[in-house]
Design a protein around this motif. Structure first.
Motif, PDB file in Angstrom:
ATOM      1  N   ALA A 248      73.527  30.384  18.328  1.00 51.45           N
ATOM      2  CA  ALA A 248      74.118  29.883  17.089  1.00 51.45           C
ATOM      3  C   ALA A 248      74.982  30.923  16.382  1.00 51.45           C
ATOM      4  N   ALA A 249      74.915  32.181  16.810  1.00 54.42           N
ATOM      5  CA  ALA A 249      75.592  33.273  16.111  1.00 54.42           C
ATOM      6  C   ALA A 249      77.112  33.131  16.173  1.00 54.42           C
ATOM      7  N   VAL A 250      77.766  33.546  15.112  1.00 58.39           N
ATOM      8  CA  VAL A 250      79.223  33.479  15.003  1.00 58.39           C
ATOM      9  C   VAL A 250      79.879  34.765  15.506  1.00 58.39           C
ATOM     10  N   PHE A 251      79.209  35.893  15.345  1.00 56.06           N
ATOM     11  CA  PHE A 251      79.830  37.185  15.617  1.00 56.06           C
ATOM     12  C   PHE A 251      79.449  37.710  17.001  1.00 56.06           C
ATOM     13  N   PRO A 252      80.312  38.561  17.605  1.00 58.80           N
ATOM     14  CA  PRO A 252      80.113  38.979  19.001  1.00 58.80           C
ATOM     15  C   PRO A 252      79.042  40.028  19.215  1.00 58.80           C
ATOM     16  N   VAL A 253      78.541  40.650  18.142  1.00 57.47           N
ATOM     17  CA  VAL A 253      77.477  41.645  18.261  1.00 57.47           C
ATOM     18  C   VAL A 253      76.225  41.100  17.581  1.00 57.47           C
ATOM     19  N   ILE A 254      75.100  41.200  18.278  1.00 58.05           N
ATOM     20  CA  ILE A 254      73.816  40.720  17.779  1.00 58.05           C
ATOM     21  C   ILE A 254      72.922  41.920  17.501  1.00 58.05           C
ATOM     22  N   VAL A 255      72.230  41.874  16.374  1.00 57.51           N
ATOM     23  CA  VAL A 255      71.165  42.836  16.093  1.00 57.51           C
ATOM     24  C   VAL A 255      69.897  42.031  15.844  1.00 57.51           C
ATOM     25  N   THR A 256      68.832  42.361  16.549  1.00 53.60           N
ATOM     26  CA  THR A 256      67.575  41.631  16.392  1.00 53.60           C
ATOM     27  C   THR A 256      66.568  42.468  15.612  1.00 53.60           C
ATOM     28  N   MET A 257      65.728  41.794  14.863  1.00 51.93           N
ATOM     29  CA  MET A 257      64.606  42.417  14.155  1.00 51.93           C
ATOM     30  C   MET A 257      63.408  41.486  14.212  1.00 51.93           C
ATOM     31  N   ASP A 258      62.214  42.070  14.148  1.00 52.26           N
ATOM     32  CA  ASP A 258      61.004  41.264  14.019  1.00 52.26           C
ATOM     33  C   ASP A 258      60.892  40.742  12.594  1.00 52.26           C
ATOM     34  N   GLY A 259      60.254  39.585  12.431  1.00 55.25           N
ATOM     35  CA  GLY A 259      60.152  38.957  11.120  1.00 55.25           C
ATOM     36  C   GLY A 259      59.046  39.484  10.236  1.00 55.25           C
ATOM     37  N   ASP A 260      58.256  40.448  10.732  1.00 58.08           N
ATOM     38  CA  ASP A 260      57.122  40.937   9.949  1.00 58.08           C
ATOM     39  C   ASP A 260      57.488  42.068   9.002  1.00 58.08           C
ATOM     40  N   GLY A 261      58.734  42.532   9.026  1.00 56.38           N
ATOM     41  CA  GLY A 261      59.176  43.583   8.125  1.00 56.38           C
ATOM     42  C   GLY A 261      58.879  44.990   8.592  1.00 56.38           C
ATOM     43  N   GLN A 262      58.357  45.168   9.806  1.00 52.85           N
ATOM     44  CA  GLN A 262      58.037  46.513  10.281  1.00 52.85           C
ATOM     45  C   GLN A 262      59.272  47.276  10.751  1.00 52.85           C
ATOM     46  N   ASN A 263      60.361  46.569  11.070  1.00 46.74           N
ATOM     47  CA  ASN A 263      61.609  47.221  11.457  1.00 46.74           C
ATOM     48  C   ASN A 263      62.471  47.457  10.221  1.00 46.74           C
ATOM     49  N   PRO A 264      62.834  48.698   9.889  1.00 45.09           N
ATOM     50  CA  PRO A 264      63.662  48.963   8.711  1.00 45.09           C
ATOM     51  C   PRO A 264      65.113  48.514   8.931  1.00 45.09           C
ATOM     52  N   PRO A 265      65.638  47.611   8.108  1.00 45.25           N
ATOM     53  CA  PRO A 265      67.036  47.182   8.259  1.00 45.25           C
ATOM     54  C   PRO A 265      68.041  48.318   8.084  1.00 45.25           C
ATOM     55  N   ALA A 266      67.638  49.412   7.434  1.00 49.77           N
ATOM     56  CA  ALA A 266      68.552  50.536   7.241  1.00 49.77           C
ATOM     57  C   ALA A 266      68.985  51.156   8.572  1.00 49.77           C
ATOM     58  N   ASP A 267      68.245  50.896   9.666  1.00 51.89           N
ATOM     59  CA  ASP A 267      68.603  51.444  10.981  1.00 51.89           C
ATOM     60  C   ASP A 267      69.660  50.612  11.700  1.00 51.89           C
ATOM     61  N   ILE A 268      70.011  49.460  11.162  1.00 51.41           N
ATOM     62  CA  ILE A 268      70.948  48.566  11.846  1.00 51.41           C
ATOM     63  C   ILE A 268      72.305  49.229  12.045  1.00 51.41           C
ATOM     64  N   ALA A 269      72.804  49.922  11.026  1.00 56.00           N
ATOM     65  CA  ALA A 269      74.144  50.511  11.111  1.00 56.00           C
ATOM     66  C   ALA A 269      74.242  51.520  12.246  1.00 56.00           C
ATOM     67  N   ALA A 270      73.213  52.348  12.426  1.00 55.82           N
ATOM     68  CA  ALA A 270      73.250  53.358  13.483  1.00 55.82           C
ATOM     69  C   ALA A 270      73.239  52.715  14.870  1.00 55.82           C
ATOM     70  N   LEU A 271      72.435  51.662  15.045  1.00 48.92           N
ATOM     71  CA  LEU A 271      72.404  50.967  16.332  1.00 48.92           C
ATOM     72  C   LEU A 271      73.755  50.351  16.652  1.00 48.92           C
ATOM     73  N   ALA A 272      74.353  49.682  15.673  1.00 54.16           N
ATOM     74  CA  ALA A 272      75.647  49.039  15.891  1.00 54.16           C
ATOM     75  C   ALA A 272      76.735  50.063  16.183  1.00 54.16           C
ATOM     76  N   ALA A 273      76.675  51.231  15.525  1.00 54.03           N
ATOM     77  CA  ALA A 273      77.683  52.265  15.753  1.00 54.03           C
ATOM     78  C   ALA A 273      77.597  52.853  17.155  1.00 54.03           C
ATOM     79  N   ARG A 274      76.396  52.885  17.730  1.00 55.36           N
ATOM     80  CA  ARG A 274      76.213  53.437  19.084  1.00 55.36           C
ATOM     81  C   ARG A 274      76.649  52.452  20.154  1.00 55.36           C
ATOM     82  N   LEU A 275      76.714  51.185  19.841  1.00 55.98           N
ATOM     83  CA  LEU A 275      77.077  50.161  20.820  1.00 55.98           C
ATOM     84  C   LEU A 275      78.527  50.334  21.243  1.00 55.98           C
ATOM     85  N   GLY A 276      78.810  50.103  22.525  1.00 58.38           N
ATOM     86  CA  GLY A 276      80.174  50.182  23.008  1.00 58.38           C
ATOM     87  C   GLY A 276      81.018  49.040  22.480  1.00 58.38           C
ATOM     88  N   ALA A 277      82.333  49.232  22.497  1.00 59.14           N
ATOM     89  CA  ALA A 277      83.245  48.154  22.124  1.00 59.14           C
ATOM     90  C   ALA A 277      83.090  46.997  23.106  1.00 59.14           C
TER      91      ALA A 277
END
Length: 263
Positions: free
Chosen positions: A79-108
């Protein structure tokens, strides 16, 4: 680059609303395209909490019957609109602040790494759960040779098109690095945070994960050995007749073709 954050959730009332709001607060607007919560037929107020957020970037999909975390992940990615996906667990144990670093490391798009997985630091889980994870990661690494230190971390960033090439089965979310490798991609890993669950209990037990995990592990070993996807090069015809399009004999990413043609 903007990302679609996909969060599978089952009975996460008390966790999911706060997680969605935190994600909206800490992920830069230039990066965050949308948040898709996939409610796997929860029996509590999970969907209601998401609706209360009231942000147009937040979407909630609801399974009409329970199908599991991998099915929820697949529904969200499709259902996603954008070409890059970031997944997180729904229990809140994954800090969303880490999303930017993961996305920056991903290749074009079309480049590696096509998947960046989080490696949890200073885990807050119980001692028995940490031991079970270390044992499972060690066994999986020996059998699959995927060089993944923490396949159970819910924080992952990947190219949507590469994920949709993968074979679907009900616990595939546990084997994404191995599956990406089998389909010609090179994963990378980054350290991420880990937090205690605020409300409720984990939906997985050590015994339950072990029984299902062993069954699926040998299936993925078989799948890795049987997945042969060679690079494809199109031979350009010198005549005026246009070459016939290549017929795909198996699902595969366009990335290997693009790289081969670029040589």
């Amino acid at each position: 680059m903007r990302v679609s954050v996909v969060i599978p959730a089952y009975n996460e009332a008390g966790n999911i609303g706060a997680l969605v709001r935190e994600t909206l607060d800490v992920v830069p607007p230039s990066l965050l395209g949308e948040i898709i919560v996939v409610d796997d037929c929860s029996a509590d107020a999970t969907a209601a909490e998401v609706a209360e957020v009231g942000d147009p970037r937040v979407r909630c999909l609801r399974h009409q019957r329970r199908a599991g975390q991998s099915a929820a992940l697949r529904s969200g990615v499709r259902a996603a609109v954008f070409p890059v996906i970031v997944t997180m667990d729904g229990d809140g144990q994954n800090p969303p602040a880490d999303i930017a670093a993961l996305a920056a490391r991903l290749g074009a798009e079309g480049q590696e790494p096509a998947l960046v997985g989080g490696v949890r630091q200073k885990r807050r889980a119980s001692g028995s759960r940490r031991w079970a994870s270390r044992f499972a990661n060690g066994l999986r690494a020996r059998l699959l040779a995927d060089d993944c230190p923490d396949t159970g971390c819910g924080l992952k960033a990947f190219h949507r098109v590469a994920f949709l090439d993968l074979p679907y089965f009900s616990t595939m979310h546990r084997y994404l690095p191995a599956l990406f490798l089998s389909y010609g991609h090179q994963p990378a890993y980054l350290p991420v945070g880990d937090r205690p669950r605020r409300v409720g209990q984990s939906k997985y037990t050590n015994l339950g994960r072990a029984l299902v995990g062993l069954y699926d592990l040998f299936g993925v070993v078989w799948l890795r050995r049987r997945t042969l996807l060679p690079p494809v090069v199109e031979e350009r015809s010198t005549s005026t007749v246009a070459p016939m399009p290549l017929a795909a004999s198996a699902p595969m990413s366009e990335a290997p073709i693009r790289r081969a043609m670029a040589r």
